[in-house]
Write an enzyme that holds these catalytic residues in place. Structure first.
Site, PDB file in Angstrom:
ATOM      1  N   CYS A   1      13.938  10.526   6.350  1.00 43.46           N
ATOM      2  CA  CYS A   1      13.787  10.067   7.737  1.00 43.46           C
ATOM      3  C   CYS A   1      15.081  10.245   8.514  1.00 43.46           C
ATOM      4  O   CYS A   1      15.048  10.584   9.687  1.00 43.46           O
ATOM      5  CB  CYS A   1      13.326   8.619   7.759  1.00 43.46           C
ATOM      6  SG  CYS A   1      14.148   7.647   6.517  1.00 43.46           S
TER       7      CYS A   1
ATOM      8  N   LYS B   1       0.851  -1.193   0.000  1.00 44.13           N
ATOM      9  CA  LYS B   1       0.000   0.000   0.000  1.00 44.13           C
ATOM     10  C   LYS B   1       0.887   1.243   0.000  1.00 44.13           C
ATOM     11  O   LYS B   1       1.517   1.568   0.989  1.00 44.13           O
ATOM     12  CB  LYS B   1      -0.934   0.057   1.209  1.00 44.13           C
ATOM     13  CG  LYS B   1      -2.036   1.066   0.917  1.00 44.13           C
ATOM     14  CD  LYS B   1      -2.538   1.927   2.033  1.00 44.13           C
ATOM     15  CE  LYS B   1      -1.737   2.985   2.629  1.00 44.13           C
ATOM     16  NZ  LYS B   1      -1.707   4.270   1.907  1.00 44.13           N
TER      17      LYS B   1
ATOM     18  N   GLU C   1      10.244   1.115  10.352  1.00 41.81           N
ATOM     19  CA  GLU C   1      11.278   2.128  10.103  1.00 41.81           C
ATOM     20  C   GLU C   1      10.601   3.467  10.307  1.00 41.81           C
ATOM     21  O   GLU C   1       9.798   3.887   9.480  1.00 41.81           O
ATOM     22  CB  GLU C   1      11.801   2.032   8.666  1.00 41.81           C
ATOM     23  CG  GLU C   1      12.378   0.689   8.289  1.00 41.81           C
ATOM     24  CD  GLU C   1      13.785   0.492   8.821  1.00 41.81           C
ATOM     25  OE1 GLU C   1      14.329   1.396   9.478  1.00 41.81           O
ATOM     26  OE2 GLU C   1      14.339  -0.589   8.575  1.00 41.81           O
TER      27      GLU C   1
ATOM     28  N   GLY D   1       3.272   3.734  13.273  1.00 39.32           N
ATOM     29  CA  GLY D   1       4.017   2.505  13.579  1.00 39.32           C
ATOM     30  C   GLY D   1       3.439   1.804  14.802  1.00 39.32           C
ATOM     31  O   GLY D   1       3.252   0.580  14.815  1.00 39.32           O
TER      32      GLY D   1
ATOM     33  N   GLU E   1      10.390  15.828  15.185  1.00 37.30           N
ATOM     34  CA  GLU E   1      10.742  15.757  13.774  1.00 37.30           C
ATOM     35  C   GLU E   1       9.927  16.789  13.005  1.00 37.30           C
ATOM     36  O   GLU E   1       8.717  16.899  13.179  1.00 37.30           O
ATOM     37  CB  GLU E   1      10.421  14.361  13.257  1.00 37.30           C
ATOM     38  CG  GLU E   1      10.835  14.146  11.837  1.00 37.30           C
ATOM     39  CD  GLU E   1      10.599  12.704  11.396  1.00 37.30           C
ATOM     40  OE1 GLU E   1       9.510  12.176  11.668  1.00 37.30           O
ATOM     41  OE2 GLU E   1      11.507  12.125  10.800  1.00 37.30           O
TER      42      GLU E   1
ATOM     43  N   GLY F   1       7.232   4.910   8.148  1.00 36.45           N
ATOM     44  CA  GLY F   1       6.377   6.082   8.307  1.00 36.45           C
ATOM     45  C   GLY F   1       6.594   6.703   9.668  1.00 36.45           C
ATOM     46  O   GLY F   1       7.696   6.660  10.219  1.00 36.45           O
ATOM     47  N   SER F   2       5.523   7.265  10.213  1.00 33.53           N
ATOM     48  CA  SER F   2       5.642   8.036  11.448  1.00 33.53           C
ATOM     49  C   SER F   2       5.549   7.120  12.673  1.00 33.53           C
ATOM     50  O   SER F   2       5.037   5.997  12.600  1.00 33.53           O
ATOM     51  CB  SER F   2       4.525   9.078  11.499  1.00 33.53           C
ATOM     52  OG  SER F   2       3.274   8.417  11.482  1.00 33.53           O
TER      53      SER F   2
HETATM   54  P1  NAP Z   1       2.515   8.193   8.018  1.00 35.92           P
HETATM   55  O1  NAP Z   1       1.376   9.106   8.225  1.00 35.92           O
HETATM   56  O2  NAP Z   1       2.946   7.342   9.135  1.00 35.92           O
HETATM   57  O3  NAP Z   1       2.124   7.312   6.748  1.00 35.92           O
HETATM   58  C1  NAP Z   1       2.891   6.247   6.296  1.00 35.92           C
HETATM   59  C2  NAP Z   1       1.995   5.219   5.662  1.00 35.92           C
HETATM   60  O4  NAP Z   1       1.076   4.728   6.638  1.00 35.92           O
HETATM   61  C3  NAP Z   1       1.152   5.758   4.520  1.00 35.92           C
HETATM   62  O5  NAP Z   1       1.003   4.777   3.528  1.00 35.92           O
HETATM   63  C4  NAP Z   1      -0.155   6.036   5.210  1.00 35.92           C
HETATM   64  O6  NAP Z   1      -1.277   6.059   4.355  1.00 35.92           O
HETATM   65  C5  NAP Z   1      -0.257   4.895   6.170  1.00 35.92           C
HETATM   66  N1  NAP Z   1      -1.159   5.185   7.287  1.00 35.92           N
HETATM   67  C6  NAP Z   1      -1.478   6.404   7.797  1.00 35.92           C
HETATM   68  N2  NAP Z   1      -2.372   6.275   8.800  1.00 35.92           N
HETATM   69  C7  NAP Z   1      -2.637   4.960   8.913  1.00 35.92           C
HETATM   70  C8  NAP Z   1      -3.495   4.196   9.759  1.00 35.92           C
HETATM   71  N3  NAP Z   1      -4.270   4.772  10.674  1.00 35.92           N
HETATM   72  N4  NAP Z   1      -3.506   2.852   9.601  1.00 35.92           N
HETATM   73  C9  NAP Z   1      -2.743   2.261   8.660  1.00 35.92           C
HETATM   74  N5  NAP Z   1      -1.946   2.928   7.826  1.00 35.92           N
HETATM   75  C10 NAP Z   1      -1.868   4.259   7.958  1.00 35.92           C
HETATM   76  O7  NAP Z   1       3.826   8.952   7.565  1.00 35.92           O
HETATM   77  P2  NAP Z   1       3.983   9.989   6.385  1.00 35.92           P
HETATM   78  O8  NAP Z   1       3.463  11.302   6.865  1.00 35.92           O
HETATM   79  O9  NAP Z   1       3.411   9.434   5.140  1.00 35.92           O
HETATM   80  O10 NAP Z   1       5.575   9.998   6.212  1.00 35.92           O
HETATM   81  C11 NAP Z   1       6.412  10.788   6.957  1.00 35.92           C
HETATM   82  C12 NAP Z   1       6.932  10.039   8.179  1.00 35.92           C
HETATM   83  O11 NAP Z   1       7.583   8.834   7.816  1.00 35.92           O
HETATM   84  C13 NAP Z   1       7.963  10.818   8.929  1.00 35.92           C
HETATM   85  O12 NAP Z   1       7.718  10.754  10.306  1.00 35.92           O
HETATM   86  C14 NAP Z   1       9.281  10.132   8.593  1.00 35.92           C
HETATM   87  O13 NAP Z   1      10.304  10.256   9.502  1.00 35.92           O
HETATM   88  C15 NAP Z   1       8.864   8.736   8.448  1.00 35.92           C
HETATM   89  N6  NAP Z   1       9.797   8.013   7.584  1.00 35.92           N
HETATM   90  C16 NAP Z   1      10.683   7.129   8.129  1.00 35.92           C
HETATM   91  C17 NAP Z   1      11.591   6.450   7.335  1.00 35.92           C
HETATM   92  C18 NAP Z   1      12.569   5.445   7.873  1.00 35.92           C
HETATM   93  O14 NAP Z   1      13.125   4.690   7.115  1.00 35.92           O
HETATM   94  N7  NAP Z   1      12.819   5.368   9.149  1.00 35.92           N
HETATM   95  C19 NAP Z   1      11.589   6.665   5.969  1.00 35.92           C
HETATM   96  C20 NAP Z   1      10.684   7.569   5.447  1.00 35.92           C
HETATM   97  C21 NAP Z   1       9.797   8.224   6.271  1.00 35.92           C
HETATM   98  P3  NAP Z   1      -1.819   7.507   3.841  1.00 35.92           P
HETATM   99  O15 NAP Z   1      -0.812   7.988   2.887  1.00 35.92           O
HETATM  100  O16 NAP Z   1      -3.110   7.235   3.193  1.00 35.92           O
HETATM  101  O17 NAP Z   1      -1.952   8.385   5.045  1.00 35.92           O
END
Ligand code: NAP
Ligand code: MG
Length: 483
Positions: free
Chosen positions: A287, A176, A252, A234, A386, A229-230
């Site tokens: 990230c 997804k 991650e 997670g 962050e 993701g966030s």
């Molecule tokens: P996010 O809100 O956590 O979203 C990541 C993924 O999770 C998206 O596909 C999102 O779908 C999905 N998601 C959101 N809410 C969900 C829920 N309630 N249940 C299941 N899935 C859900 O993060 P983001 O805003 O897209 O990305 C930025 C964050 O990712 C930052 O905090 C960054 O540090 C982190 N990140 C970490 C790494 C690493 O390798 N450590 C790499 C890249 C990014 P939708 O798009 O539909 O919301």
């Protein structure tokens, strides 16, 4: 390549079960690129069922690893042949500078598939030490159906980090992508089929996190969930796993990675340039971005002057222009959130040295100027949270031990860098910095051969390297009596 907008389930592009769609937008100018299938629980069900059937059928899972390897290498070749199309798609959907999409996003993702393809027929099992009356074999087997949920900041690369080891090991996958950036994942599915990945082995269900993402996390027939993701989301996946079938979860998550600059750093200009790239590349939406500088007091003035100079070279510009280095953020909402954090920090006493405001090289786009902000209070939000934008926080340390304490004073532990010319200090601090990666006198050096992932709130598990196979395989003991 035609721009694919439907879900990819069981080897075919299909609309969402209920026909709904959502808009994916170009951050460059805010325009709608396409309406994409809005998958929900029914589509996830169809995809997981297809993935399970394909896994049980075994023409991927039970194939000669050398065959799976050749297919993954072929996929990498197809990605390289379509580099221009894929780079255009990634750049339009995310606002990444087209030059970076061409030279980093697509080649790195392709390299990842090739790397696991080349590696997988060289991974041996073990024979356990036993008495002569038995033969005990320890082998790796795929888990079954893997769910992968990824963010929008590096859609192709992060998808490849999950898909390549999972597929190489023989799993079926349901991916997804993030709602802001679904297009390159769908293009990847098309190329994977062309490369020879059988129907059902790779499925892509675009949609919203609360719908498709949650359905995948809670699905009773998914064996493993790989998430980037966030932190809050997670944690949700750990909960989904616990409340469904106890599936394995690797995470991650984010970071607030420190760049520790000591007074004895050999080359402050080299440090400043690496620090600039480390926070302004991809508009800080990385990230492991080096979003904090912790500098020893006597080097502070010179370093900050050099950083100001370097920030001046990152001029927000149209991501479609070939020489752009600072493109758009993912959306105007996200950009406004980043600026809001800087404004609140300033109201709380932090000092904006440069930037802090939006830019508009293309009307309607999500741009902001590179920002340096100095914060005295190590507990303030701008230091601890962050930001995920082109915002570098500067903290000053009294001495080496104070620098180490400030660097580790964070809930995150994804990465850290250290700039010093003393090998003993380097070794001592590298051991004590709590981060999954520590760089010494460089930043963001990496290869497919090095693991990547976090300690503390930054996650569980590692992407890249042969160690990532641990996340997508389980050990099987076979004890054969020889009596
Ligand atoms: P996010 O809100 O956590 O979203 C990541 C993924 O999770 C998206 O596909 C999102 O779908 C999905 N998601 C959101 N809410 C969900 C829920 N309630 N249940 C299941 N899935 C859900 O993060 P983001 O805003 O897209 O990305 C930025 C964050 O990712 C930052 O905090 C960054 O540090 C982190 N990140 C970490 C790494 C690493 O390798 N450590 C790499 C890249 C990014 P939708 O798009 O539909 O919301
Ligand atoms: Mg988009």
């Amino acid at each position: 390549m035609t721009v694919r907008i439907e879900a990819f389930i069981d080897g075919r592009f299909v609309p969402a079960a209920d026909g709904r769609t959502f808009a994916t937008v170009a951050p460059r100018d805010g325009s709608e690129i396409a309406q994409v299938a809005r998958g929900d629980a029914r589509d996830v069900d169809r995809a997981v069922a297809a993935a399970r059937r394909a896994f049980e059928h075994g023409d991927w899972a039970l194939a000669d690893p050398a065959h799976r390897g050749r297919v993954l290498v072929r996929l990498a070749e197809l990605m390289t042949e379509r580099l221009d199309d894929l780079a255009q798609l990634e750049s339009r959907d995310t606002g990444h500078p087209i030059g970076d999409a061409r030279s980093v996003d697509v080649p790195n993702a392709a390299r990842c598939f090739a790397w696991y393809g080349e590696a997988i027929d060289k991974v041996y099992g073990e024979i356990a030490p036993t008495a002569a009356d038995a033969l005990a074999l320890i082998g790796r087997e795929p888990l079954g159906v893997v769910g992968a949920v990824v963010p929008w900041n590096y859609p192709l690369i992060i998808s490849a980090w999950k898909l390549a080891p999972a597929l190489a090991a023989g799993n079926s996958v349901v991916l997804k992508p993030a709602e802001q950036s679904p297009l390159s994942a769908l293009a990847l599915a098309e190329l994977a089929a062309e490369a020879g990945i059988p129907a059902g082995v790779l499925n892509v269900v675009p949609g919203f996190g609360e719908e498709a993402g949650q359905a995948l996390g809670r699905h009773g027939d998914v064996d493993k969930l790989a998430f980037t993701g966030s932190v809050p989301v997670g944690r949700l996946f750990q909960r989904y796993a616990g409340e469904s079938n106890g599936k394995a979860v690797s995470l991650e998550l984010g970071g607030k990675s420190p760049q520790v600059v000591l007074a004895d750093a050999a080359d402050l200009q080299a440090a400043a340039e690496a620090i600039g790239w480390g926070i302004f590349y991809n508009a800080g939406q990385t990230c492991h971005a080096g979003s904090r500088v912790v500098v020893e007091r006597s080097a502070r003035d010179e370093l900050v002057a050099r950083l100001q100079d370097i920030a001046g070279g990152f001029v927000p510009a149209d991501p479609m222009a070939p020489d752009t280095v600072l493109g758009a953020l993912i959306s105007t909402e996200h950009r406004d959130g980043v600026i809001g954090r800087v404004e609140r920090a300033a109201a709380d006493g932090a000092q904006i040295i440069t930037g802090g405001a939006q830019a508009e090289p293309v009307p309607g786009g999500a741009y902001m100027h590179p920002t340096l902000i100095e914060a005295e209070d190590p507990a303030s939000a701008i230091v601890t949270e962050e930001v995920f934008g082109p915002v570098l926080v500067i903290q000053t340390a009294d001495d080496v031990d104070h620098a180490l304490a400030l660097a580790n004073d964070t809930r995150y532990g994804l990465a850290a860098a250290l700039w010093t010319s003393d090998i003993r200090t380097a070794g001592r601090l590298a051991r004590r910095l709590r981060a999954g990666t520590v760089w010494v006198n460089t930043f963001d050096a990496s290869s497919m051969a090095t693991p990547f992932g976090g300690m503390k709130d930054s996650g569980r598990g590692r992407d890249r390297s042969l160690h990532a196979l641990d996340s997508y395989t389980q050990l099987k003991t076979t004890w054969i009596s020889l009596t």
